[in-house]
Design an enzyme around this catalytic site. Structure first.
Site, PDB file in Angstrom:
ATOM      1  N   LYS A 239       0.856  -1.186   0.000  1.00  0.00           N
ATOM      2  CA  LYS A 239       0.000   0.000   0.000  1.00  0.00           C
ATOM      3  C   LYS A 239       0.893   1.236   0.000  1.00  0.00           C
ATOM      4  O   LYS A 239       1.787   1.365   0.843  1.00  0.00           O
ATOM      5  CB  LYS A 239      -0.914   0.033   1.222  1.00  0.00           C
ATOM      6  CG  LYS A 239      -1.809   1.279   1.253  1.00  0.00           C
ATOM      7  CD  LYS A 239      -2.485   1.486   2.588  1.00  0.00           C
ATOM      8  CE  LYS A 239      -3.283   2.788   2.571  1.00  0.00           C
ATOM      9  NZ  LYS A 239      -3.802   3.159   3.901  1.00  0.00           N
ATOM     10  N   GLN A 240       0.626   2.137  -0.932  1.00  0.00           N
ATOM     11  CA  GLN A 240       1.461   3.331  -1.049  1.00  0.00           C
ATOM     12  C   GLN A 240       0.615   4.525  -1.479  1.00  0.00           C
ATOM     13  O   GLN A 240      -0.380   4.375  -2.197  1.00  0.00           O
ATOM     14  CB  GLN A 240       2.565   3.089  -2.085  1.00  0.00           C
ATOM     15  CG  GLN A 240       3.562   4.218  -2.249  1.00  0.00           C
ATOM     16  CD  GLN A 240       4.246   4.575  -0.943  1.00  0.00           C
ATOM     17  OE1 GLN A 240       3.785   5.475  -0.222  1.00  0.00           O
ATOM     18  NE2 GLN A 240       5.319   3.862  -0.611  1.00  0.00           N
TER      19      GLN A 240
END
Length: 352
Positions: A239-240
């Site tokens: 997740k970014q």
């Protein structure tokens, strides 16, 4: 929402985002999402059959089932941003059952939330939607405010709750990052032993990452390296935050870089910047899901659809969107989640 309606939301950006041809990393180099992703990518890895089963459970649930894309509802903001600040816009979410209802009615692949929220709801909902337990958090009750991710429970407890996956955050660049890396690496190893998938929130955090009035926390070079470290400690999914700029290493003057990172492997186009993030996820072997960002009111639908289009065209695997869905009326939140999912279902929106 049909393709024409999705496009109308983009306004003047539509042509630039939908017609862009990425000339940095060729799409042919990427391991793209698809119905066979677990077979194609993870079956040849060191993940055991229980992990494969739980990964497939994530990819097989909700409106995006069978596509290889993910739409995840994350609601851990009651700890990360305080419950009052997070749930005041829609107080029904003080009750974690409404988190489950939103994820299910919203057609999500999975719901990510806290030990407390899932603990109260496990027996009623663990068999109805895949659970992702967030293992660590940054709490905001310490004064003066500090920024540190601290473990709130054990991996074994997450397994007992019936979780399909665990999630954790590392604040890369912070003074505490070495300890967080060791804690999360050990937790992910245990999660894989027990058969759960792993998702890492790969966030950067350091006051020095703001220089001359420019915030480089979301620079592609910094976030890309955070992704690379995350995959290295066995994150199955990354997740970014969506990258907004580049050149953090050179502007701040630290770490190591190569000029080709900026003039050949990326451009200023948001799709190219996001593809640099995908490339750092072992060319997509670990799926990149970008965060949906904070709620901005009326602009939320447009921004959520825009982020999904950038992520998909870059070669990403989906969106993990929370505040823009739960900080509004329930039906509106469901509709917003469906609109994001419609982007990944739209055959007209292809890899750049």
């Amino acid at each position: 929402m049909n393709y024409e309606n999705l496009i109308s939301l983009l306004g003047s950006e539509a042509e630039d985002l939908l017609q862009h041809d990425c000339k940095t990393f060729s799409r042919d180099l990427l391991h793209l999402p698809g119905p066979d992703f677990v077979d194609r990518i993870f079956m040849q890895s060191d993940r055991n059959p229980q992990v494969l089963r739980n990964l497939q459970a994530l990819y097989s649930h909700g409106r995006l089932a069978g596509t290889g894309y993910l739409s995840i509802l994350p609601i851990d903001q009651g700890i990360e941003h305080t419950a009052g600040a997070s749930f005041a816009p829609n107080p029904i979410y003080f009750d974690p059952e409404n988190i489950m209802r939103l994820a299910i009615d919203g057609g999500c692949n999975a719901v990510a939330t806290t030990f407390g929220g899932l603990g109260f709801m496990a027996r009623k909902y663990a068999h109805k939607i895949p659970f992702i337990v967030k293992l660590n958090h940054n709490e905001l009750l310490t004064y003066p405010t500090k920024y540190d991710q601290v473990m709130f429970g054990s991996v074994d407890k997450a397994w007992n709750l019936g979780a399909a996956a665990v999630g954790a955050t590392v604040y890369f660049g912070s003074e505490e990052s070495n300890r967080q890396l060791m804690e999360v690496s050990e937790a992910f190893e245990r999660a894989h032993e027990l058969g759960m998938a792993t998702i890492l929130w790969c966030y950067t955090r350091n006051s020095a990452f703001k220089k001359d009035g420019v915030d480089y926390h979301t620079a592609a070079d910094l976030t890309g390296q955070a992704n690379h470290l995350g995959v290295t400690i066995h994150a199955d999914i990354i997740k970014q935050k969506l990258p907004e700029k580049n050149g953090g290493f050179t502007a701040i003057g630290f770490s190591k870089s190569d000029k080709r990172m900026y003039d050949q492997l990326a451009t200023d186009n948001p799709i190219d910047l996001t593809r640099y993030q995908v490339a750092n996820c072992y060319m997509g072997r670990a799926g990149l899901i970008n965060s949906g960002g904070g709620s901005e009111g009326e602009a939320d639908l447009k921004e959520a659809v825009r982020t999904a289009i950038i992520n998909k065209r870059a070669g990403g695997m989906g969106l993990i969107l929370g505040r823009r869905a739960f900080q509004r009326e329930f039906k509106e939140g469901v509709a917003l989640l469906h609109a994001v999912q419609d982007v990944y279902q739209a055959k007209e929106i292809t890899i750049a």
